[in-house]
Motif scaffolding. Structure first.
Motif, PDB file in Angstrom:
ATOM      1  N   THR A 275      -6.989  -1.188  13.678  1.00 35.56           N
ATOM      2  CA  THR A 275      -6.809  -1.115  15.134  1.00 35.56           C
ATOM      3  C   THR A 275      -6.785  -2.507  15.768  1.00 35.56           C
ATOM      4  O   THR A 275      -5.967  -2.767  16.658  1.00 35.56           O
TER       5      THR A 275
ATOM      6  N   GLY B 276     -13.778   0.860  12.481  1.00 32.70           N
ATOM      7  CA  GLY B 276     -14.482   0.464  13.693  1.00 32.70           C
ATOM      8  C   GLY B 276     -14.808  -1.016  13.777  1.00 32.70           C
ATOM      9  O   GLY B 276     -15.518  -1.427  14.694  1.00 32.70           O
TER      10      GLY B 276
ATOM     11  N   ASN C 268       0.814  -1.216   0.000  1.00 32.52           N
ATOM     12  CA  ASN C 268       0.000   0.000   0.000  1.00 32.52           C
ATOM     13  C   ASN C 268       0.849   1.267   0.000  1.00 32.52           C
ATOM     14  O   ASN C 268       1.888   1.343   0.637  1.00 32.52           O
TER      15      ASN C 268
HETATM   16  C1  LIG Z   1      -1.877   2.859  12.907  1.00 31.52           C
HETATM   17  C2  LIG Z   1      -2.624   2.983  11.604  1.00 31.52           C
HETATM   18  C3  LIG Z   1      -1.909   3.284  10.449  1.00 31.52           C
HETATM   19  C4  LIG Z   1      -2.575   3.330   9.202  1.00 31.52           C
HETATM   20  N1  LIG Z   1      -1.845   3.519   8.060  1.00 31.52           N
HETATM   21  C5  LIG Z   1      -2.446   3.390   6.845  1.00 31.52           C
HETATM   22  C6  LIG Z   1      -1.672   3.356   5.652  1.00 31.52           C
HETATM   23  O1  LIG Z   1      -0.438   3.453   5.661  1.00 31.52           O
HETATM   24  N2  LIG Z   1      -2.340   3.211   4.478  1.00 31.52           N
HETATM   25  C7  LIG Z   1      -3.718   3.068   4.419  1.00 31.52           C
HETATM   26  O2  LIG Z   1      -4.278   2.923   3.317  1.00 31.52           O
HETATM   27  N3  LIG Z   1      -4.468   3.097   5.540  1.00 31.52           N
HETATM   28  C8  LIG Z   1      -3.861   3.227   6.746  1.00 31.52           C
HETATM   29  N4  LIG Z   1      -4.625   3.188   7.901  1.00 31.52           N
HETATM   30  C9  LIG Z   1      -6.107   3.082   7.795  1.00 31.52           C
HETATM   31  C10 LIG Z   1      -6.535   1.621   7.592  1.00 31.52           C
HETATM   32  O3  LIG Z   1      -6.275   1.205   6.277  1.00 31.52           O
HETATM   33  C11 LIG Z   1      -8.036   1.410   7.856  1.00 31.52           C
HETATM   34  O4  LIG Z   1      -8.793   2.280   7.057  1.00 31.52           O
HETATM   35  C12 LIG Z   1      -8.416   1.614   9.316  1.00 31.52           C
HETATM   36  O5  LIG Z   1      -7.473   1.043  10.180  1.00 31.52           O
HETATM   37  C13 LIG Z   1      -9.771   0.982   9.578  1.00 31.52           C
HETATM   38  O6  LIG Z   1     -10.277   1.386  10.823  1.00 31.52           O
HETATM   39  P1  LIG Z   1      -9.985   0.608  12.212  1.00 31.52           P
HETATM   40  O7  LIG Z   1      -8.630   1.052  12.607  1.00 31.52           O
HETATM   41  O8  LIG Z   1     -11.059   1.101  13.084  1.00 31.52           O
HETATM   42  O9  LIG Z   1     -10.044  -0.871  11.927  1.00 31.52           O
HETATM   43  C14 LIG Z   1      -3.983   3.138   9.147  1.00 31.52           C
HETATM   44  C15 LIG Z   1      -4.691   2.890  10.327  1.00 31.52           C
HETATM   45  C16 LIG Z   1      -4.030   2.798  11.542  1.00 31.52           C
HETATM   46  C17 LIG Z   1      -4.823   2.478  12.785  1.00 31.52           C
END
Ligand SMILES: Cc1cc2nc3c(=O)[nH]c(=O)nc-3n(C[C@H](O)[C@H](O)[C@H](O)COP(=O)(O)O)c2cc1C
Length: 359
Positions: free
Chosen positions: A240, A218, A73
């Motif tokens: 998360t 979420g 990604n």
């Molecule tokens: C610590 C962290 C880093 C993230 N880094 C990226 C990333 O580098 N690229 C990306 O497309 N999404 C990134 N995301 C978003 C995730 O792809 C995803 O949309 C998100 O974690 C979903 O929500 P949740 O954390 O509630 O499961 C990140 C999320 C977190 C928590």
């Protein structure tokens, strides 16, 4: 309403379970990716902070650890070069640097957008899948990805963005609800208009696009995965929930505060990177209260806060770390290997399905 027929995501990605471990730059490691893919999910690695050499190396490591599909990604946009007075950033950082015993904070030097060199390295390495956020690659790049046989997905926070991604030729859309941890992927329209919850966003995107939809935001357990599938999503992308895995690269204090989170202390802030992202409230976020418009643009604010974040991580000091987390943070589990988390999620899916169907 008749659900549009889309290819099953499990056929498209070659995965057994409808579980995608989200790419999380800085936190996702080849070991985590391989453990999730080996357990029948789709492991993903966030690469926006990597050099082409690091990208090649990480993909090689993943390949050595799994022969299952995996996802890499990048940030496909979002770099801003507008002129902003660095005064507020420097003032706030000066206080924190002094407290942490760091040297004077400096104005970050102008940067070069790394995307082209990064995507060249990815296309050359031909991973099975490439996902992106913060916009979309240009037509020529999408064509090269397709020609290299790489399956693509892009992040949408609104129906409008989902349609733009489909027009650009993606194979799947990640519908990122406002609950999501980490950066908001919003690239067309205002951030406020794009704060749509997963429950509302997913079915609207499903109704409007012709490709499989992946729900994100979420989702922490089997109940959430089954709920997302009932809304028409083919899989859930969870960030998360996977931060607690032994294979993730996450400071111990970050894992700890996730589990202790009361649930209502997770906010959107620009304090750490200059771009809106969701994380647990701490002193650094509070220090920006009322002056978030004065952060440097992305990624300069990210560069400016790097030394502070690194020092805080070394000391397990939650006050000055970017504690990225979604609104489901309080549902985070005790630390465990990713293979066990996958097992638990698969079992929970069965239980949740049975409770919905009564069988
Ligand atoms: C610590 C962290 C880093 C993230 N880094 C990226 C990333 O580098 N690229 C990306 O497309 N999404 C990134 N995301 C978003 C995730 O792809 C995803 O949309 C998100 O974690 C979903 O929500 P949740 O954390 O509630 O499961 C990140 C999320 C977190 C928590």
């Amino acid at each position: 309403m008749v659900m549009p027929v889309t290819p099953d995501l499990r056929d498209l990605f070659g995965i057994e379970h409808p579980i995608i471990q989200a790419p999380m730059a800085g936190s996702t490691t080849p070991e985590l990716v391989a453990a999730v893919s080996n357990a029948g999910g789709l492991g993903s690695i966030g690469m926006w902070m990597m050099t082409p050499e690091q990208i090649r190396e990480a993909i090689g490591k993943i390949r050595a650890l799994t022969d299952r599909p995996f996802n890499v990604n990048l940030f496909a946009g979002g770099w801003e070069s507008r002129d902003v007075d660095p005064g507020t950033t420097l003032d706030i950082l000066r206080r924190v640097h002094k407290e942490l015993g760091l040297s004077e904070p400096a104005v970050p030097a102008p940067f070069e957008v790394p995307f082209q060199a990064q995507i060249d390295a990815i296309i050359e390495a031909r991973p099975p899948m490439f996902s992106f956020t913060f916009g979309m690659p240009d037509g020529a790049t999408m064509k090269r990805l397709k020609e290299a046989g790489i399956t693509t997905s892009g992040t949408a926070t609104t129906v409008t963005e989902a349609k733009l991604l489909v027009d650009a030729g993606v194979d799947a859309v990640v519908a990122q609800g406002s609950e999501a941890g980490g950066h908001r992927g919003t690239f067309a329209g205002s951030i406020d208009d794009a704060m749509i919850g997963t429950m509302a966003l997913v079915p609207q995107v499903v109704d409007e696009v012709s490709v499989p939809v992946i729900a994100a935001g979420g989702i922490m357990d089997g109940r959430g995965i089954v709920a997302a599938m009932a809304l028409g999503a083919r899989a859930s992308q969870m960030g998360t929930a996977f931060l607690i895995c032994d294979e993730a690269s996450v400071p111990a204090v970050h894992r700890k505060v996730l589990r202790q989170s009361p649930g209502e202390n997770v906010t959107i802030t620009r304090a750490f990177s200059g771009r809106n992202a969701r994380g647990i409230v701490n002193e650094f976020i509070d220090a920006w209260h009322g002056q978030e418009d004065r952060t440097l643009p992305f990624p300069l604010q990210n560069v400016a806060t790097r030394d502070m974040r690194a020092a805080a991580a070394t000391r397990d000091d939650p006050r000055y770390l970017a504690l990225w987390a979604g609104q489901g943070a309080a549902l985070a589990r005790e630390p465990m290997p990713a293979s066990r988390l996958m097992q638990e999620l698969v079992q929970e899916i069965e239980v949740a399905r049975a409770s919905v169907t009564g069988r």
